[in-house]
Design an enzyme around this catalytic site. Sequence first.
Site, short mmCIF file in Angstrom:
data_model
loop_
_atom_site.label_atom_id
_atom_site.label_comp_id
_atom_site.label_asym_id
_atom_site.label_seq_id
_atom_site.Cartn_x
_atom_site.Cartn_y
_atom_site.Cartn_z
N GLU A 268 0.81 -1.20 0.00
CA GLU A 268 0.00 0.00 0.00
C GLU A 268 0.85 1.27 0.00
O GLU A 268 0.61 2.21 -0.75
CB GLU A 268 -0.83 -0.04 1.29
N ASP A 272 1.03 4.09 -2.99
CA ASP A 272 0.63 5.48 -2.76
C ASP A 272 1.70 6.47 -3.20
O ASP A 272 1.42 7.41 -3.93
CB ASP A 272 0.33 5.71 -1.27
N SER A 472 -7.35 2.16 -3.44
CA SER A 472 -6.14 2.76 -2.89
C SER A 472 -5.16 3.11 -4.01
O SER A 472 -4.21 3.84 -3.78
CB SER A 472 -5.48 1.82 -1.88
#
Length: 561
Positions: A268, A272, A472
């Site tokens: 994650e 990002d 995400s």
Amino acid sequence: MRILLAFCVLICSSLVLGEHLEADQDILIPEDWTRVGRIAPTEKLELTFALRQQNVDQLEHLLLLVSDPESAQYGKHLTLEEVSALVRPSQLTQKVVRHWLQSHGVTDCQTILTQDFLQCTMNTQVAEALLPGIEFHRYVRDGISLVRSSSAYQVHEDVLQHLDFVGGVHRFPPKGQDLNEVLTKRRRSGAKFHLGNTPATLRSRYNLTAADVGSAQNNSQAVAQFLEQFYHPADLAEFMTLFGRSFQHLSKIDRVVGVQGAGKAGLEASLDVEYIMSTGANIPTWVFTNPGRHETQEPFLQWMLLLSNMTDIPWVHTISYGDDEDSLSSAYMMRINTEFMKAGVRGISMLFASGDSGAGCRHLTKGENSFRPSFPASSPYVTTVGGTSFKNPFKVTYEVTDYISGGGFSNVFKMPDYQVGAVEGYLKAVSRLPPKTYFNTSGRAYPDIAALSDNYWVVTDRVPIPWVSGTSASTPVVGGILSLINDQRFLKGLPSLGFLNPRLYQLQGQGLFDVTDGCHLSCLDEQVQGQGFCAAPSWDPVTGWGTPNYPALLAALVLEK
Ligand SMILES: *[C@@H]1O[C@H](CO)[C@@H](O)[C@H](O)[C@H]1NC(C)=O
Ligand SMILES: *[C@@H]1O[C@H](CO)[C@@H](O)[C@H](O)[C@H]1NC(C)=O
Ligand SMILES: *[C@@H]1O[C@H](CO)[C@@H](O)[C@H](O)[C@H]1NC(C)=O
Ligand SMILES: *[C@@H]1O[C@H](CO)[C@@H](O)[C@H](O)[C@H]1NC(C)=O
């Protein structure tokens, strides 16, 4: 009669002493956490007290004025000092709460600039006396340990009206995406070859040219991580070497706020930073990482406190974090929503992923289900980002719904005025809706906007991985694009976009590619058979208004104001 009376003496006396601040908080321990034991009375823990603020109505009113291009106040954002002067708890509130704490011997407390949170360290024994009903235990999951209570807490009735909630008692962090899970799922599904998303496909689809990179002074953007996720500088550098050849970019994070842990990179976290820096190219980027490290802290809450304790923070924040609305107390969600207002009125844009479970599913009773909204995605004061896929995975052409894209209607927050027309339009125009018992049409509907969300190439632990998916991924992509628009606004001497929704809904889809095909997933029951809402022309609760067409969106968002 006598029995009833005796019963009341027992129950009623406990009611007189203490009151529940968060009566509707889910106190069940999530099954993936294992209890390892009771906390010793002398062990120290840290609790966070959310003090009742003043002028929240006025804050809300101001936020809507500074975010509405039709208002003369548009863009006249407040400084953190001004926010503080507005919402700071009354002298009485501060006095009563401090007195209550001191009377229990709690004196080791820190406040923040807005004075609406107090964070105090105390012995477990003291905490258990302060908050009757609680019992602290240690829980572990995947090598991470936390201290929480499996029973509800009360506070003395004298402080009831001066507190919103106490942090560090309940609420376990939700589980994030795990690389092994992603790989196993892909293997099981026998994923076919596809080109996958890279900065090049995204920049091409969203019409970013090589010249569309940041250059303004003091522009900045941020990603926040709460799930023991770390990005590795070497992964980001390698990602940019592999995928950043066609545009000017930065290959390093400007600032890490919080504790950057060691160990394996989080998928994650890699995703990002790599993608916000690919669309928001050449814009200084910050990472907020696990600001809460004490076992009793709630990392998401810690991050919110941090924002109100720093005068100088980035303009755009993207966050891939969420929990079921029904697992959180309404007092907590209302207060966090006020924290979003505090950020918005400062001109800061908060972008949240809409979630990866479509409309979600909550089993109410046997055979009776409803959809399951997610928070903070359902907050009316954040911009929520859904997900799409390419219609043809081998071509950069038009986008359809990604069936995982989170969306729906809040059961906690009323529908804000800025979206009433759009949502009513959808509900009237769409030919097929799920049964009325599954969702609440009076609630805040989300998402607001979307972007591609499947098959991203990500470099993590030095290895390029091709199948990373979820909202995400779409959230930092949209975040970077808003940062580019801020950049152009700053060059023209205009203020930041701040809280985007009122303006976004006024655009009625201008500057966005409308997504009109496909439905997202939901309950696998007879009534809805796995299907939630479907995309439709104009706004819909699956992909919002659609995905960014940068030059057109820029043109619409740098006009005059
Ligand atoms: C807020 O910032 C001040 C000044 O940097 C610091 O002393 C204080 O501990 C911070 N508050 C919290 C709760 O961390
Ligand atoms: C942006 O992209 C779309 C589709 O890829 C294209 O039709 C359009 O002409 C492009 N340019 C502008 C300025 O919208
Ligand atoms: C803005 O610029 C100042 C001075 O260069 C710097 O200290 C500050 O961190 C910058 N703020 C952000 C949010 O990037
Ligand atoms: C529906 O949402 C409203 C707020 O928008 C709330 O007051 C109401 O309780 C919700 N109904 C249900 C059944 O959750």
